[in-house]
Design a protein around this motif. Structure first.
Motif, PDB file in Angstrom:
ATOM      1  N   LEU A 265     -34.718 -34.926  37.451  1.00  0.00           N
ATOM      2  CA  LEU A 265     -34.234 -35.086  38.813  1.00  0.00           C
ATOM      3  C   LEU A 265     -35.393 -34.818  39.753  1.00  0.00           C
ATOM      4  CD1 LEU A 265     -31.079 -32.929  38.217  1.00  0.00           C
ATOM      5  CD2 LEU A 265     -31.017 -35.361  38.696  1.00  0.00           C
ATOM      6  N   ASP A 266     -35.671 -35.742  40.671  1.00  0.00           N
ATOM      7  CA  ASP A 266     -36.737 -35.490  41.643  1.00  0.00           C
ATOM      8  C   ASP A 266     -36.202 -34.564  42.734  1.00  0.00           C
ATOM      9  OD1 ASP A 266     -35.294 -37.067  43.499  1.00  0.00           O
ATOM     10  OD2 ASP A 266     -36.588 -38.809  43.214  1.00  0.00           O
ATOM     11  N   SER A 267     -37.042 -34.221  43.686  1.00  0.00           N
ATOM     12  CA  SER A 267     -36.655 -33.243  44.712  1.00  0.00           C
ATOM     13  C   SER A 267     -35.489 -33.706  45.582  1.00  0.00           C
ATOM     14  CB  SER A 267     -37.853 -32.883  45.587  1.00  0.00           C
ATOM     15  OG  SER A 267     -38.374 -34.048  46.191  1.00  0.00           O
ATOM     16  N   SER A 268     -35.222 -35.018  45.605  1.00  0.00           N
ATOM     17  CA  SER A 268     -34.082 -35.520  46.374  1.00  0.00           C
ATOM     18  C   SER A 268     -32.803 -35.569  45.536  1.00  0.00           C
ATOM     19  CB  SER A 268     -34.382 -36.921  46.921  1.00  0.00           C
ATOM     20  OG  SER A 268     -34.409 -37.867  45.866  1.00  0.00           O
ATOM     21  N   GLY A 269     -32.905 -35.243  44.226  1.00  0.00           N
ATOM     22  CA  GLY A 269     -31.743 -35.274  43.342  1.00  0.00           C
ATOM     23  C   GLY A 269     -31.568 -36.590  42.617  1.00  0.00           C
ATOM     24  N   LYS A 270     -32.502 -37.529  42.778  1.00  0.00           N
ATOM     25  CA  LYS A 270     -32.415 -38.820  42.097  1.00  0.00           C
ATOM     26  C   LYS A 270     -32.681 -38.620  40.601  1.00  0.00           C
ATOM     27  CE  LYS A 270     -34.163 -43.493  42.012  1.00  0.00           C
ATOM     28  NZ  LYS A 270     -35.218 -44.393  42.464  1.00  0.00           N
ATOM     29  N   GLU A 271     -31.786 -39.172  39.777  1.00  0.00           N
ATOM     30  CA  GLU A 271     -31.816 -38.984  38.335  1.00  0.00           C
ATOM     31  C   GLU A 271     -32.547 -40.139  37.638  1.00  0.00           C
ATOM     32  OE1 GLU A 271     -28.424 -39.293  34.921  1.00  0.00           O
ATOM     33  OE2 GLU A 271     -27.900 -38.133  36.704  1.00  0.00           O
ATOM     34  N   LYS A 272     -33.366 -39.775  36.613  1.00  0.00           N
ATOM     35  CA  LYS A 272     -34.083 -40.760  35.818  1.00  0.00           C
ATOM     36  C   LYS A 272     -34.074 -40.301  34.357  1.00  0.00           C
ATOM     37  CE  LYS A 272     -38.704 -42.743  35.380  1.00  0.00           C
ATOM     38  NZ  LYS A 272     -40.079 -42.668  35.893  1.00  0.00           N
ATOM     39  N   LEU A 273     -33.908 -41.226  33.416  1.00  0.00           N
ATOM     40  CA  LEU A 273     -33.938 -40.886  32.000  1.00  0.00           C
ATOM     41  C   LEU A 273     -35.347 -40.468  31.606  1.00  0.00           C
ATOM     42  CD1 LEU A 273     -32.354 -40.814  29.314  1.00  0.00           C
ATOM     43  CD2 LEU A 273     -33.156 -43.147  28.923  1.00  0.00           C
ATOM     44  N   PHE A 274     -35.475 -39.361  30.887  1.00  0.00           N
ATOM     45  CA  PHE A 274     -36.772 -38.862  30.450  1.00  0.00           C
ATOM     46  C   PHE A 274     -36.942 -39.033  28.943  1.00  0.00           C
ATOM     47  CE2 PHE A 274     -39.493 -35.216  29.152  1.00  0.00           C
ATOM     48  CZ  PHE A 274     -40.655 -35.621  29.791  1.00  0.00           C
ATOM     49  N   ALA A 275     -35.915 -38.711  28.164  1.00  0.00           N
ATOM     50  CA  ALA A 275     -35.953 -38.858  26.706  1.00  0.00           C
ATOM     51  C   ALA A 275     -34.528 -39.065  26.216  1.00  0.00           C
ATOM     52  CB  ALA A 275     -36.571 -37.631  26.052  1.00  0.00           C
ATOM     53  N   SER A 276     -34.377 -39.736  25.080  1.00  0.00           N
ATOM     54  CA  SER A 276     -33.028 -39.974  24.551  1.00  0.00           C
ATOM     55  C   SER A 276     -33.065 -40.077  23.037  1.00  0.00           C
ATOM     56  CB  SER A 276     -32.439 -41.253  25.155  1.00  0.00           C
ATOM     57  OG  SER A 276     -33.207 -42.373  24.773  1.00  0.00           O
ATOM     58  N   GLY A 277     -31.860 -40.053  22.449  1.00  0.00           N
ATOM     59  CA  GLY A 277     -31.720 -40.260  21.017  1.00  0.00           C
ATOM     60  C   GLY A 277     -31.565 -39.012  20.182  1.00  0.00           C
TER      61      GLY A 277
END
Length: 186
Positions: free
Chosen positions: A92-104
């Protein structure tokens, strides 16, 4: 449950709190599954029951995110959160926007170092993994007994792991310059 700490005979509370200050209750009746400290000194708490991450810094900021079991603060104000039930780690960036970092993989607890490297514990295998930006994880502690929680020492030369299973003790690993973990010892 209350968010207070116990006195540990191996590390008295007086050794880790500021002189003249006591414990401050920051919440009650929560199902806290992870804590992280932010660069600004605030505390982040994941409540898996409510599906929230709360930042306590005089005021309170809450993000809705269900199933979080691990939190780690990044070097640029970002927040990493593991959601093992969905086999993903998000940032989550400082604005709260979510992005996938790792999965599986079912990653539980997280730890971050000052070089921006993120480590996590695989809840199935107990391995400690390094989670690079590419999204692919690499095992860095194949010799470890079943790890549960992880944290860096203050100098970041070692990473400590709490263990589950019959031993229920801890291991400590030296962190090499390239981020590998070596010299595991109980």
């Amino acid at each position: 449950s209350k968010l207070v700490a116990n006195v540990n005979s191996r590390q008295p509370v007086q050794d880790i709190i500021r002189p003249g200050e006591g414990w401050e209750k920051v919440g009650e009746g929560k199902n806290i599954t992870a804590l992280a400290g932010a660069a600004d000194g605030s505390v982040l708490a994941a409540d898996s029951g409510a599906g929230t991450i709360t930042q306590v810094n005089g005021g309170t900021t809450t993000l809705n995110l269900a199933g979080v079991e691990g939190l780690a603060s990044g070097t640029h104000g970002e927040l990493y959160a593991s959601v093992p039930g969905k086999k993903r780690v998000i940032v989550l960036d400082s604005s709260g926007k979510e992005k996938l970092f790792a999965s599986g993989r079912m990653i539980g607890q997280l730890a971050a170092d000052s070089k921006g490297r993120i480590y996590g514990v695989d809840k199935v295998t107990g391995e400690i993994l390094r989670l690079p930006v590419s999204g692919k994880s690499s095992a860095v502690s194949a010799d470890a007994p079943h790890a549960f929680g992880i944290c860096f020492t203050p100098d970041q030369q070692r990473i400590n792991a709490s263990l589950t299973g019959p031993a229920e003790s801890g291991w400590s690993y030296h962190v090499t310059p390239d981020g590998a973990l070596t010299q595991g010892q109980e």
